[in-house]
Design a protein around this motif. Sequence first.
Motif, PDB file in Angstrom:
ATOM      1  N   HIS A  41       0.786  -1.250  -0.094  1.00  0.00           N
ATOM      2  CA  HIS A  41      -0.083   0.093   0.061  1.00  0.00           C
ATOM      3  C   HIS A  41       0.904   1.417  -0.076  1.00  0.00           C
ATOM      4  O   HIS A  41       0.436   2.059  -0.659  1.00  0.00           O
ATOM      5  CB  HIS A  41      -1.024  -0.016   1.051  1.00  0.00           C
ATOM      6  CG  HIS A  41      -2.191  -0.601   0.980  1.00  0.00           C
ATOM      7  ND1 HIS A  41      -3.249  -0.512   1.791  1.00  0.00           N
ATOM      8  CD2 HIS A  41      -2.443  -1.531  -0.083  1.00  0.00           C
ATOM      9  CE1 HIS A  41      -4.393  -1.314   1.246  1.00  0.00           C
ATOM     10  NE2 HIS A  41      -3.772  -1.930  -0.097  1.00  0.00           N
ATOM     11  N   ASN A  42       1.781   1.304   0.837  1.00  0.00           N
ATOM     12  CA  ASN A  42       2.704   2.438   0.946  1.00  0.00           C
ATOM     13  C   ASN A  42       3.474   2.855  -0.258  1.00  0.00           C
ATOM     14  O   ASN A  42       3.447   3.773  -0.836  1.00  0.00           O
ATOM     15  CB  ASN A  42       3.593   2.111   2.066  1.00  0.00           C
ATOM     16  CG  ASN A  42       2.901   2.584   3.474  1.00  0.00           C
ATOM     17  OD1 ASN A  42       1.694   3.057   3.520  1.00  0.00           O
ATOM     18  ND2 ASN A  42       3.453   2.063   4.628  1.00  0.00           N
ATOM     19  N   GLU A  43       4.126   1.617  -0.930  1.00  0.00           N
ATOM     20  CA  GLU A  43       5.098   1.782  -1.920  1.00  0.00           C
ATOM     21  C   GLU A  43       4.190   1.911  -3.400  1.00  0.00           C
ATOM     22  O   GLU A  43       4.879   2.512  -4.149  1.00  0.00           O
ATOM     23  CB  GLU A  43       6.063   0.535  -2.127  1.00  0.00           C
ATOM     24  CG  GLU A  43       7.044   0.427  -1.277  1.00  0.00           C
ATOM     25  CD  GLU A  43       7.772   1.808  -0.828  1.00  0.00           C
ATOM     26  OE1 GLU A  43       8.289   2.394  -2.138  1.00  0.00           O
ATOM     27  OE2 GLU A  43       8.381   2.238   0.056  1.00  0.00           O
ATOM     28  N   LEU A  44       2.912   1.342  -3.553  1.00  0.00           N
ATOM     29  CA  LEU A  44       2.341   1.261  -4.752  1.00  0.00           C
ATOM     30  C   LEU A  44       1.135   2.606  -4.862  1.00  0.00           C
ATOM     31  O   LEU A  44       0.630   2.648  -5.856  1.00  0.00           O
ATOM     32  CB  LEU A  44       1.508   0.242  -4.846  1.00  0.00           C
ATOM     33  CG  LEU A  44       2.640  -1.098  -5.058  1.00  0.00           C
ATOM     34  CD1 LEU A  44       2.026  -2.531  -5.551  1.00  0.00           C
ATOM     35  CD2 LEU A  44       3.884  -0.832  -6.085  1.00  0.00           C
ATOM     36  N   GLY A  45       1.149   3.284  -3.879  1.00  0.00           N
ATOM     37  CA  GLY A  45       0.160   4.459  -3.884  1.00  0.00           C
ATOM     38  C   GLY A  45      -1.258   4.375  -3.339  1.00  0.00           C
ATOM     39  O   GLY A  45      -1.942   4.915  -3.779  1.00  0.00           O
ATOM     40  N   TYR A  46      -1.438   3.004  -2.564  1.00  0.00           N
ATOM     41  CA  TYR A  46      -2.944   2.898  -2.167  1.00  0.00           C
ATOM     42  C   TYR A  46      -3.043   3.166  -0.933  1.00  0.00           C
ATOM     43  O   TYR A  46      -4.386   2.998  -0.250  1.00  0.00           O
ATOM     44  CB  TYR A  46      -3.237   1.307  -2.447  1.00  0.00           C
ATOM     45  CG  TYR A  46      -3.074   1.006  -3.845  1.00  0.00           C
ATOM     46  CD1 TYR A  46      -4.141   1.410  -4.686  1.00  0.00           C
ATOM     47  CD2 TYR A  46      -2.028   0.270  -4.439  1.00  0.00           C
ATOM     48  CE1 TYR A  46      -4.043   1.022  -6.317  1.00  0.00           C
ATOM     49  CE2 TYR A  46      -1.869  -0.104  -5.572  1.00  0.00           C
ATOM     50  CZ  TYR A  46      -3.024   0.325  -6.472  1.00  0.00           C
ATOM     51  OH  TYR A  46      -2.960  -0.204  -7.984  1.00  0.00           O
ATOM     52  N   ALA A  47      -2.155   3.755   0.034  1.00  0.00           N
ATOM     53  CA  ALA A  47      -2.269   4.151   1.395  1.00  0.00           C
ATOM     54  C   ALA A  47      -3.139   5.264   1.809  1.00  0.00           C
ATOM     55  O   ALA A  47      -3.122   6.129   0.911  1.00  0.00           O
ATOM     56  CB  ALA A  47      -0.993   4.090   2.159  1.00  0.00           C
ATOM     57  N   VAL A  48      -4.137   5.278   2.673  1.00  0.00           N
ATOM     58  CA  VAL A  48      -4.762   6.550   2.895  1.00  0.00           C
ATOM     59  C   VAL A  48      -4.430   6.938   4.384  1.00  0.00           C
ATOM     60  O   VAL A  48      -5.023   7.915   4.786  1.00  0.00           O
ATOM     61  CB  VAL A  48      -6.540   6.251   2.759  1.00  0.00           C
ATOM     62  CG1 VAL A  48      -6.832   5.883   1.314  1.00  0.00           C
ATOM     63  CG2 VAL A  48      -6.931   5.149   3.773  1.00  0.00           C
ATOM     64  N   THR A  49      -3.568   6.589   4.879  1.00  0.00           N
ATOM     65  CA  THR A  49      -3.112   6.857   6.458  1.00  0.00           C
ATOM     66  C   THR A  49      -1.982   7.662   6.707  1.00  0.00           C
ATOM     67  O   THR A  49      -1.923   8.174   7.723  1.00  0.00           O
ATOM     68  CB  THR A  49      -2.863   5.469   7.197  1.00  0.00           C
ATOM     69  OG1 THR A  49      -2.005   4.741   6.530  1.00  0.00           O
ATOM     70  CG2 THR A  49      -4.273   4.667   7.189  1.00  0.00           C
ATOM     71  N   SER A  50      -1.480   8.227   5.338  1.00  0.00           N
ATOM     72  CA  SER A  50      -0.248   8.890   5.520  1.00  0.00           C
ATOM     73  C   SER A  50      -0.621  10.126   6.306  1.00  0.00           C
ATOM     74  O   SER A  50       0.248  11.031   7.336  1.00  0.00           O
ATOM     75  CB  SER A  50       0.335   9.303   4.244  1.00  0.00           C
ATOM     76  OG  SER A  50      -0.460   9.723   3.515  1.00  0.00           O
TER      77      SER A  50
END
Length: 549
Positions: free
Chosen positions: A148-157
């Motif tokens: 999620h973090n590396e591929l751009g799917y995270a929403v928690t940053s």
Amino acid sequence: MQRIVLKVHPKDNVIVALQDLEKGQEVTYDGKSYVLVEDIPAKHKFFMNDMQAGDEIIMYGVLVGKAQEFIPAGGRMTTANTKHAADPFEYRPYHYTWTPPDVSRFKDRTFNGYHRADGKVGTANYWLFMPTVFCENRNLDVIREALHNELGYAVTSKYKKYTHHLVEAFKNNEDLSNLTLNALPAGAGNDGGRLFKNIDGIKFLNHQGGCGGTRQDAGTLSKLLAAYADHPNVAGVTILSLGCQNLQTKQLLEDIKLRNPSFDKPLLVFEQQQSQSEEQLVSDAIRKTFEGLIEANKIERQPAPLTALTVGVKCGGSDGFSGISANPAVGYTSDLLAALGAKVLLAEFPELCGAEQQLIDRTIDEAAARKFIHLMTTYNDQAISVGSGFFMNPSPGNIKDGLITDAIKSTGAAKKGGTSPVVDVLDYTEPASKPGLSLVCTPGNDVEATTGKAASGATLILFTTGLGTPTGNPVCPTIKLATNSSLARRMSDIIDINTGGIIDGEKTIEEMGEEILEYCIKAASGEVIPKAVLLNQDDFIPWKRGVSL
């Protein structure tokens, strides 16, 4: 002029308050005046006539309860003076006639979806991770964080950035009270762009099953996971297995092939007890999945007819307006879809209590009608055997906002299915195969129900709420509809469509139903992203076939 009260059906002996009404207030409806003997909050009901103990209470034109004591005209319906009651139901030969709505506006419309080799069309393109047993949940969590973090799917940053600012402020002995999320510097927490433009997400089906419990539990879970692997919105699957669990990988693979003999999606299997180390297991799963994502990203959206849509309809966090605004509006959308030849799924069997006879009479096949009766009766008997029953379905929030009995809640909930004939009745995880409205056996529990709808093939879910429910699904985009304008304004971060205009007298049910279908077409095409998808609300709870209301 804005309405202040509403009588839902001509046969009803209760009236719904559309806004807060005060004790002593005189209310006129359909030429007759009523003096309220107590305050009636919005969404609640008052009685049109004096009621004696045992008198039947009618709403939506059907029996929904019985008076437990004398209630004067103008008195408020409460859990103290009203108890659940519903008419018995049975199969009876019945010639149901239906006049489909005018669909000329939509008959030549298409949506841009992902076409699969078996002819199904997805509204999204996801890669799916699934464990055969809860022992692998941690490995899924590790992989999720990495991908999620590396591929751009995270929403928690943004929340990580917020926490970082709190830590720094604490170290510097600064006042934390004014350091809100909105006070972060502009641009803080923005995620980078996605590497794979045609992959809408990487989803993880963490669960608590696969071992322990009964062999039947493992079998049901296997069929559920097979249904998700075969889902039109799924491009490929990575399976993590421990090795010794009840749900063996071999059984899951057999259930996938049994469900779809033509299944040909990429399917990667990793078994921890056969690996050299956890590090090898996780790194191999990431690398092989990454290679699969490269191929899946080559699939692009193409036009598809609306007949390729399968739409689940669901309500949760319901209120006294649910059966008046959002549910009937979704019901009109359901009728439009049925008339167009698409599939519609109505589930939540505990929330069909009191609406059974209407649905039985609408079922065009006797065997399907008897299957519905069997599933409903068996389910309710099971609940009664442990000291519960469908009548105990309304939650404290439901009751507080005007849904006093299960029959009131259920009859309003059934409105989501519109008025079209029932073409099929499906047990849990059975796939929908017939155009039109199908009934799907699931609990009323929000996540268990949406989990079951997706298993039966829903590629979009319309989810109505009066109180606000932050629920979604890993593979099926979930569209939230507010029953009232106050909720839509207050929880705009989770609400996609406001049907409160029906309550406010600004829109008709038919107008709202067409607007909802327009939104569905855009969501199915990826032109708008529902809030639940943006927030990664990927709720997944398998049903063990136990008592869950």
